[in-house]
Enzyme design. Sequence first.
Site, mmCIF file in Angstrom:
data_model
loop_
_atom_site.group_PDB
_atom_site.id
_atom_site.type_symbol
_atom_site.label_atom_id
_atom_site.label_comp_id
_atom_site.label_asym_id
_atom_site.label_seq_id
_atom_site.Cartn_x
_atom_site.Cartn_y
_atom_site.Cartn_z
ATOM 1 N N GLU A 159 0.819 -1.207 0.000
ATOM 2 C CA GLU A 159 0.000 0.000 0.000
ATOM 3 C C GLU A 159 0.859 1.265 0.000
ATOM 4 O OE1 GLU A 159 -3.076 0.572 3.157
ATOM 5 O OE2 GLU A 159 -4.298 -0.739 1.931
ATOM 6 N N HIS A 206 8.357 -27.102 -0.655
ATOM 7 C CA HIS A 206 7.631 -28.207 -1.281
ATOM 8 C C HIS A 206 6.396 -27.693 -2.011
ATOM 9 C CE1 HIS A 206 9.935 -31.435 0.844
ATOM 10 N NE2 HIS A 206 10.314 -30.352 1.492
ATOM 11 N N LYS A 248 -14.588 0.735 -3.505
ATOM 12 C CA LYS A 248 -15.623 1.136 -2.538
ATOM 13 C C LYS A 248 -16.702 1.983 -3.218
ATOM 14 C CE LYS A 248 -12.521 1.460 1.447
ATOM 15 N NZ LYS A 248 -12.006 2.407 2.444
#
Lengths: 424, 424
Positions: free
Chosen positions: A278, A299, A414
């Site tokens: 951010e 792995h 938003k």
Amino acid sequence: MIRINLDYLKEQPQFDTYQERIKKIHQGMNDLSLPGNDFLGWATLPLNLDHNEIEQIKKTAQEIRSRVDILVVVGIGGSYLGARAVIEALNGLRPLAKKPEIIFLGQTFSSTYTAQVLSYLQGKKFAINVISKSGTTTETSIAFRLVRNLLISQVGKDAARNLIVATTDKNKGVLRNLSLKEGYQMFVLPENIGGRYSVFTPVGLLPIAVAGINIDDLLAGALNGYQRYNNADLESAANRYAITRNALYQANKKVELFVTYEPQLHELQEWFKQLFGESEGKEHQGIFPTAATFSTDLHSLGQFIQEGSPLLFETILNIKQPVLNLSIPHDDDNLDELNYLAGKTLNEVNEKAMMGTLEAHSHTGRVNNIILEIPDLTTKTLGELLYFFMYACAVSSYLLEVNPFDQPGVEVYKKNMFKLLGKK
Amino acid sequence: MIRINLDYLKEQPQFDTYQERIKKIHQGMNDLSLPGNDFLGWATLPLNLDHNEIEQIKKTAQEIRSRVDILVVVGIGGSYLGARAVIEALNGLRPLAKKPEIIFLGQTFSSTYTAQVLSYLQGKKFAINVISKSGTTTETSIAFRLVRNLLISQVGKDAARNLIVATTDKNKGVLRNLSLKEGYQMFVLPENIGGRYSVFTPVGLLPIAVAGINIDDLLAGALNGYQRYNNADLESAANRYAITRNALYQANKKVELFVTYEPQLHELQEWFKQLFGESEGKEHQGIFPTAATFSTDLHSLGQFIQEGSPLLFETILNIKQPVLNLSIPHDDDNLDELNYLAGKTLNEVNEKAMMGTLEAHSHTGRVNNIILEIPDLTTKTLGELLYFFMYACAVSSYLLEVNPFDQPGVEVYKKNMFKLLGKK
């Protein structure tokens, strides 16, 4: 003290060429002349602690610990990642002292997750710490409404009032007004500190204290961080880390894999990802922050790191002394052929796995590796480490000439969502 | 049925130009003429199920469920990721039916993690499923020695014998020999199926069945997957997904962010990362697989995706019908200003968040988005989804002209580590 080891880089950065920029950045952060200067409160916070507030946090935490079995922290992003990182790093994934349990809510719209948490809370003794600057963050306010209703249904409105603590803005906002009207205890989210830099404010400190962690030690570590890394010294580990990241970025390594060998640091990795992603990810710039836990993920991602597309560099957090240790026992039958390790500690094996991997990735695989070494995983060292990352992240962002403290891109989804939901 | 929606790509791939290659790959997988053809057992497994073995798995699982409160699964990489992904996806992060709890061990050298798990098991009733082809994987064999010792110390050697099940090679290996000698029940890890493609073998099925999940449904889903995706049809969602990934890779998008809106799919994301990373990441090629949970991580990685370095594309798993749902209640005071959502379900809000984010990332942010849509999160649909990813991954790897079924790079760190540990 955090040490940086750059022996596993293919090429050393030309540190000297950064001296002027590092000086200017440090100067600018001190005289508040850089973009984002309204949000630099975190940088000097360890010097300017409000001791009355800290005592109040400890007192409130103690009350919560004595009265309930669970604290539900309701918040998203910077409102919970720091606390969760610290609590999990220090208490581990299966803490031996179980109470109070800390549960995080309000960081998702998932109905399944939310419903399962609410079911789990049914009939249990819990308190709530709701954390939001404005109180209008949708994930958090929906969850808060639901969990508050549950609490009221279990203990009644008056008792619930004394089991809810709000951490919010000092002067304004929906959560502040609601808390005033309902009579909830409040703590302040400082105006000059953004969410992802807020772990040393009440946002982080209250849940951390409820989890039984000594916040004085954490803040003493932060002060060590301030004293050791808030400077323009090219030898400082924070500046060296920021410069090395920048040099790798310039060399087209745009993915950073933050690696630990301890599963309990998973949430620290999540905090790191928010902090760097951010802060730096703007104006089409920035290193993409991602993470892995070794040897587990050797792995899984190991093959790609060793032989896949050469996109990434690794930053390894090496902890010299583990929290707990175990010896590998001898076995008379030795059917599993492990006796060559008998008497060794598990941590010795973990260290050898790290050394073998560094060699494999950097020499055979030609991947750049930065090692950050810390002596242990005590509360104090962790406080220093968090400060180290915040300072290095600010410097790193300023080297890209972006503002480390805004996040304009987060608003776009938003706005679209509010439109779709018919919000006025 | 899995549907793929490519409306949020900046540019459509030229599917026709892939027709010949897709045909050749499908042909080659069927007549076993491609590199890695020794490890294609998974592709036709849903047709060739060993029903006696499946009944035995169910019987053993039922016995374990009736006798203990915890199953400890000891394995690393492909030996546990599939089972953990399925169990967490279907039971959730806070399962309502708690017993038996499934705990994973042997996937780390972390002394703190291992010591905390062993402490937690003390005095509890538990069984062990140790999973390893060879039995020489160091993480797994150390953990197995430790947890086996604990079990023996709690119930005695004879009773312990009946609480340990080994999943291992049919004909050879340390774990097979040890299990024969000790008289442990054994299941077979088929020779022609590698770890990351083994979720429908006893490796995955036994822990999944112990967790109370219907493995017949899971395998019925896998059969749907075989019937729908194991073909050369350009309209098939699996081929379209593989081709789109390849086209994005050719256009220099080398990081794939696998996104879900459900936190309980975190372990599915980990399984996905191993599957694609280990299959494709070789010969300096491959897409780096990484993951995020939205809307949680919109408050963390969202800024970078929206405005940072343009490295990545997103693959969104959209589940139409959630496992649980909740309504947002009305509140007379409406101090939190949420009444505009009252009566809506949380899942409706989650969907709107997804739509708003797609719009934000693809249109404003210019990020390519692939949407994979599944109707629900039932056991059967999940079985189909797992098959879908395995088939798409094989095609995707063959489009890069790499062998999807080897992992030569994983051995390098092990060799170095063994040298440092003095293993002969």
